[in-house]
Design a protein around this motif. Structure first.
Motif, PDB file in Angstrom:
ATOM      1  N   ARG B   9      25.261  31.636  44.789  1.00 18.35           N
ATOM      2  CA  ARG B   9      25.604  33.050  44.421  1.00 18.35           C
ATOM      3  C   ARG B   9      26.060  33.721  45.458  1.00 18.35           C
ATOM      4  O   ARG B   9      27.099  34.892  45.424  1.00 18.35           O
ATOM      5  N   TYR B  35      39.664  32.021  40.868  1.00 16.12           N
ATOM      6  CA  TYR B  35      40.054  33.287  40.872  1.00 16.12           C
ATOM      7  C   TYR B  35      39.390  33.720  42.252  1.00 16.12           C
ATOM      8  O   TYR B  35      38.232  33.743  42.500  1.00 16.12           O
ATOM      9  N   GLN B  37      38.457  37.650  43.898  1.00 11.20           N
ATOM     10  CA  GLN B  37      38.317  39.161  43.385  1.00 11.20           C
ATOM     11  C   GLN B  37      37.905  39.933  44.720  1.00 11.20           C
ATOM     12  O   GLN B  37      36.760  39.976  45.146  1.00 11.20           O
ATOM     13  N   GLY B  40      36.605  46.243  44.247  1.00 11.14           N
ATOM     14  CA  GLY B  40      37.270  47.078  43.646  1.00 11.14           C
ATOM     15  C   GLY B  40      38.611  46.789  43.049  1.00 11.14           C
ATOM     16  O   GLY B  40      39.565  47.622  42.553  1.00 11.14           O
ATOM     17  N   GLN B  41      39.134  45.462  42.897  1.00  6.98           N
ATOM     18  CA  GLN B  41      40.531  44.917  42.514  1.00  6.98           C
ATOM     19  C   GLN B  41      39.970  44.072  41.403  1.00  6.98           C
ATOM     20  O   GLN B  41      39.007  43.452  40.944  1.00  6.98           O
ATOM     21  N   GLY B  42      41.315  43.534  40.654  1.00  3.29           N
ATOM     22  CA  GLY B  42      41.132  42.700  39.588  1.00  3.29           C
ATOM     23  C   GLY B  42      41.221  41.162  40.132  1.00  3.29           C
ATOM     24  O   GLY B  42      41.551  41.222  41.445  1.00  3.29           O
ATOM     25  N   PRO B  43      40.789  40.434  39.591  1.00  5.20           N
ATOM     26  CA  PRO B  43      40.677  38.788  39.954  1.00  5.20           C
ATOM     27  C   PRO B  43      42.136  38.625  40.261  1.00  5.20           C
ATOM     28  O   PRO B  43      43.077  38.755  39.373  1.00  5.20           O
ATOM     29  N   PHE B  45      44.724  34.996  40.870  1.00  2.58           N
ATOM     30  CA  PHE B  45      44.678  33.624  40.494  1.00  2.58           C
ATOM     31  C   PHE B  45      44.769  32.615  41.567  1.00  2.58           C
ATOM     32  O   PHE B  45      45.539  33.132  42.741  1.00  2.58           O
ATOM     33  N   LEU B  91      35.620  33.515  41.605  1.00  2.00           N
ATOM     34  CA  LEU B  91      35.274  33.300  40.242  1.00  2.00           C
ATOM     35  C   LEU B  91      35.874  32.076  39.759  1.00  2.00           C
ATOM     36  O   LEU B  91      37.028  31.796  40.134  1.00  2.00           O
ATOM     37  N   PHE B 106      33.968  32.943  31.943  1.00  2.00           N
ATOM     38  CA  PHE B 106      33.980  33.042  33.766  1.00  2.00           C
ATOM     39  C   PHE B 106      32.390  32.863  34.065  1.00  2.00           C
ATOM     40  O   PHE B 106      31.492  33.142  33.106  1.00  2.00           O
ATOM     41  N   GLY B 107      32.415  32.273  35.378  1.00  2.00           N
ATOM     42  CA  GLY B 107      30.993  32.370  35.992  1.00  2.00           C
ATOM     43  C   GLY B 107      30.675  33.569  36.380  1.00  2.00           C
ATOM     44  O   GLY B 107      31.504  34.487  36.560  1.00  2.00           O
ATOM     45  N   SER B 108      29.448  33.716  37.034  1.00  2.00           N
ATOM     46  CA  SER B 108      29.261  34.991  37.686  1.00  2.00           C
ATOM     47  C   SER B 108      29.782  35.168  39.203  1.00  2.00           C
ATOM     48  O   SER B 108      29.743  36.331  39.884  1.00  2.00           O
TER      49      SER B 108
END
Lengths: 109, 115
Positions: B9, B35, B37, B40-43, B45, B91, B106-108
């Motif tokens: 983790r 992915y 991340q 503060g941003q989106g994931p 690819f 991710l 998605f995983g954590s």
């Protein structure tokens, strides 16, 4: 590469208020998905929209896909603290998702 | 399993160290994605597998990043000679299909901090 712009970037409102967040694209979406992400977790799928003009409802959440399939909105009615999170829109292409930068939503009790 | 499992983790690595991040997808899901991340941003690819075949690695930021899925189930993302700019949440997601209505699970994530 398709660019997705989400607005606002941050939103903080009181419990019980209504809100709308937006997702706009530089090009037509094949299909669009909305996800919610909570701190320390991965994004969780809320909805997929495919057809221009489509409206989908998920309890207090209403998702709308623009007629031209270049924009989408998420409206939350009577927001609750449990709605707090990062809301991400994503364009679903043939093989991968392209995400926007997200709207960070905080609902204050 | 019931969901996508990622380990560790949390990972703290010294600059220059190699790291390996593991993803256990949902059993039977043929598609697997990685992915990155930033805070503060989106994931964003990184790469995509269909079974054991890596069909798209266009998002890997440099040749220090390498992913594999040798038996079409578990996948490993390896980062060699880590740099501070590699600090991010990684991710993993899996999907049972590729049609418009298929969503990703998605995983954590693994939070990597390079010091």
């Amino acid at each position: 590469t398709q660019l997705l712009e989400q607005s606002p970037q941050f939103l903080s409102i009181q419990e019980g208020e209504n809100l709308t967040v937006y997702c706009n694209s530089s090009s037509v979406f094949s299909s669009l998905q909305w996800y919610r992400q909570e701190p320390g977790e991965g994004p969780v799928l809320l909805v997929t929209v495919v057809t221009g003009g489509e409206v989908k409802k998920l309890k207090r959440l209403t998702f709308q896909f623009g007629d031209a399939r270049k924009d989408s909105s998420l409206h939350i009615t009577a927001a609750q603290p449990g709605d707090t999170g990062l809301y991400l829109c994503a364009s679903k292409g043939a093989q991968k998702l392209v995400f926007g930068q997200g709207t960070r939503l905080t609902i204050n009790p | 399993g019931a969901g996508v499992s990622q380990s560790p983790r949390y990972k703290v690595a010294k600059r220059g160290q190699d790291v390996a991040l593991r993803c256990d997808p949902i059993s039977g899901h043929v598609s697997l994605f990685w992915y990155q991340q930033a805070l503060g941003q989106g994931p964003e690819f990184l790469t995509y597998f269909q079974n054991e075949a890596q069909l798209d690695k266009s998002g890997l930021p440099s040749d220090r990043f390498f992913a594999e899925r040798p038996e079409g189930s578990v996948s490993t993302l390896k980062i060699q000679r880590t740099q501070q700019e590699d600090s991010a949440v990684y991710l993993c997601a899996s999907s049972s299909g590729q049609g418009a209505n298929y969503g990703y699970t998605f995983g954590s994530g693994t939070r990597l901090t390079v010091v």
